[in-house]
Design a protein around this motif. Structure first.
Motif, PDB file in Angstrom:
ATOM      1  N   UNK A  28       0.647  -1.440  -0.176  1.00  0.00           N
ATOM      2  CA  UNK A  28      -0.150  -0.090  -0.198  1.00  0.00           C
ATOM      3  C   UNK A  28       0.944   1.307   0.018  1.00  0.00           C
ATOM      4  N   UNK A  29       1.985   1.233   0.466  1.00  0.00           N
ATOM      5  CA  UNK A  29       2.946   2.128   0.515  1.00  0.00           C
ATOM      6  C   UNK A  29       3.212   3.020  -0.903  1.00  0.00           C
ATOM      7  N   UNK A  30       3.916   2.268  -1.768  1.00  0.00           N
ATOM      8  CA  UNK A  30       4.032   2.571  -2.955  1.00  0.00           C
ATOM      9  C   UNK A  30       2.837   2.968  -3.891  1.00  0.00           C
ATOM     10  N   UNK A  31       1.801   2.128  -3.723  1.00  0.00           N
ATOM     11  CA  UNK A  31       0.469   2.475  -4.216  1.00  0.00           C
ATOM     12  C   UNK A  31      -0.062   3.886  -3.908  1.00  0.00           C
ATOM     13  N   UNK A  32       0.261   4.279  -2.779  1.00  0.00           N
ATOM     14  CA  UNK A  32      -0.083   5.390  -2.266  1.00  0.00           C
ATOM     15  C   UNK A  32       0.902   6.722  -2.972  1.00  0.00           C
ATOM     16  N   UNK A  33       1.947   6.251  -2.815  1.00  0.00           N
ATOM     17  CA  UNK A  33       2.969   7.174  -3.582  1.00  0.00           C
ATOM     18  C   UNK A  33       2.524   7.459  -4.997  1.00  0.00           C
ATOM     19  N   UNK A  34       2.292   6.331  -5.625  1.00  0.00           N
ATOM     20  CA  UNK A  34       1.915   6.488  -7.029  1.00  0.00           C
ATOM     21  C   UNK A  34       0.552   7.473  -7.206  1.00  0.00           C
ATOM     22  N   UNK A  35      -0.243   7.203  -6.299  1.00  0.00           N
ATOM     23  CA  UNK A  35      -1.609   8.023  -6.579  1.00  0.00           C
ATOM     24  C   UNK A  35      -1.497   9.322  -6.367  1.00  0.00           C
ATOM     25  N   UNK A  36      -0.530   9.453  -5.106  1.00  0.00           N
ATOM     26  CA  UNK A  36      -0.298  11.067  -4.917  1.00  0.00           C
ATOM     27  C   UNK A  36       0.644  11.845  -5.710  1.00  0.00           C
ATOM     28  N   UNK A  37       1.641  11.146  -6.591  1.00  0.00           N
ATOM     29  CA  UNK A  37       2.408  11.951  -7.396  1.00  0.00           C
ATOM     30  C   UNK A  37       1.749  12.013  -8.537  1.00  0.00           C
ATOM     31  N   UNK A  38       0.881  11.231  -9.147  1.00  0.00           N
ATOM     32  CA  UNK A  38       0.057  11.347 -10.410  1.00  0.00           C
ATOM     33  C   UNK A  38      -0.729  12.102 -10.005  1.00  0.00           C
ATOM     34  N   UNK A  39      -1.602  12.471  -9.168  1.00  0.00           N
ATOM     35  CA  UNK A  39      -2.622  13.348  -9.078  1.00  0.00           C
ATOM     36  C   UNK A  39      -1.986  14.729  -8.814  1.00  0.00           C
ATOM     37  N   UNK A  40      -1.088  14.845  -7.853  1.00  0.00           N
ATOM     38  CA  UNK A  40      -0.266  16.281  -7.713  1.00  0.00           C
ATOM     39  C   UNK A  40       0.184  16.573  -8.961  1.00  0.00           C
ATOM     40  N   UNK A  41       1.065  15.672  -9.912  1.00  0.00           N
ATOM     41  CA  UNK A  41       1.502  16.189 -11.074  1.00  0.00           C
ATOM     42  C   UNK A  41       0.310  16.897 -11.963  1.00  0.00           C
ATOM     43  N   UNK A  42      -0.671  16.017 -11.937  1.00  0.00           N
ATOM     44  CA  UNK A  42      -1.903  16.289 -13.029  1.00  0.00           C
ATOM     45  C   UNK A  42      -2.477  17.514 -12.650  1.00  0.00           C
ATOM     46  N   UNK A  48      -1.864  24.074 -17.972  1.00  0.00           N
ATOM     47  CA  UNK A  48      -3.046  24.287 -17.820  1.00  0.00           C
ATOM     48  C   UNK A  48      -4.057  23.582 -18.940  1.00  0.00           C
ATOM     49  N   UNK A  49      -3.463  23.847 -20.173  1.00  0.00           N
ATOM     50  CA  UNK A  49      -4.339  23.273 -21.160  1.00  0.00           C
ATOM     51  C   UNK A  49      -4.860  21.716 -21.186  1.00  0.00           C
ATOM     52  N   UNK A  50      -3.999  20.955 -20.315  1.00  0.00           N
ATOM     53  CA  UNK A  50      -4.095  19.479 -20.351  1.00  0.00           C
ATOM     54  C   UNK A  50      -4.405  19.094 -18.878  1.00  0.00           C
ATOM     55  N   UNK A  51      -4.776  19.820 -18.031  1.00  0.00           N
ATOM     56  CA  UNK A  51      -4.769  19.540 -16.404  1.00  0.00           C
ATOM     57  C   UNK A  51      -6.004  18.621 -16.279  1.00  0.00           C
TER      58      UNK A  51
END
Length: 165
Positions: A28-42, A48-51
């Motif tokens: 669950x730790x790496x899954x949480x990191x993946x979810x957090x990083x992808x959402x924060x990046x997006x 702005x045009x592709x957010x």
């Protein structure tokens, strides 16, 4: 990515329910990191045009993953031996390899290129140990880990990054 591969290893070769639970928690730790990083990046870093499209894509990927997981469980539910529960965990090893390759060959973002250019300019203006600002003098790696330059090595880039977004 490497931690994900390692935690899946724990799940696949678990010998008891406690080991399976520990592997699930560690997974669950790496899954949480993946979810957090992808959402924060997006949501914050991408243009702005592709957010909107990128945040939707993150959700589509998670929903697709849940659908694939349901299909795998449905396909392995009839297996009555230990491979019935080990096989779904083993199939998770399929994803890190292509994801690693995508990350390896992904182009650098424009903001990262801009930041690295600013760092190069900043480093060219750092005062040399003798007090000269001449570019002809070169610092070696030991100069930056002694005396006043030791403090500057860790303090100045952080201040520069915070004051110049």
């Amino acid at each position: 990515m490497a931690s994900m591969i390692g935690t899946i290893f724990i799940l696949v070769f678990a010998q008891s329910i406690e080991m399976l639970m520990a592997g699930g928690i560690l997974c669950g730790i790496p899954w949480g990191v993946f979810q957090t990083l992808t959402t924060a990046y997006a949501a914050e870093i991408c243009p702005m045009a592709i957010r909107g499209h990128l945040t939707s894509f993150v959700n589509i990927c998670w929903a697709s993953g849940l659908f694939i997981a349901a299909c795998v469980v449905r396909g392995t539910i009839s297996i009555q031996n230990e491979w019935g529960w080990r096989l779904p965990y083993m199939l998770q090893w399929v994803w890190p390899v292509p994801l690693f390759l995508v990350c390896l060959f992904a182009p650098e973002s424009e903001s990262a290129k801009h930041k690295s250019r600013k760092r190069l300019i900043y480093r060219s203006m750092v005062v040399m140990p003798s007090g000269s600002t001449s570019r002809s003098q070169e610092l070696d790696s030991t100069d930056c880990s002694q005396g006043i330059l030791y403090r500057r090595t860790f303090e100045c880039p952080g201040r520069f990054d915070r004051s110049h977004p």
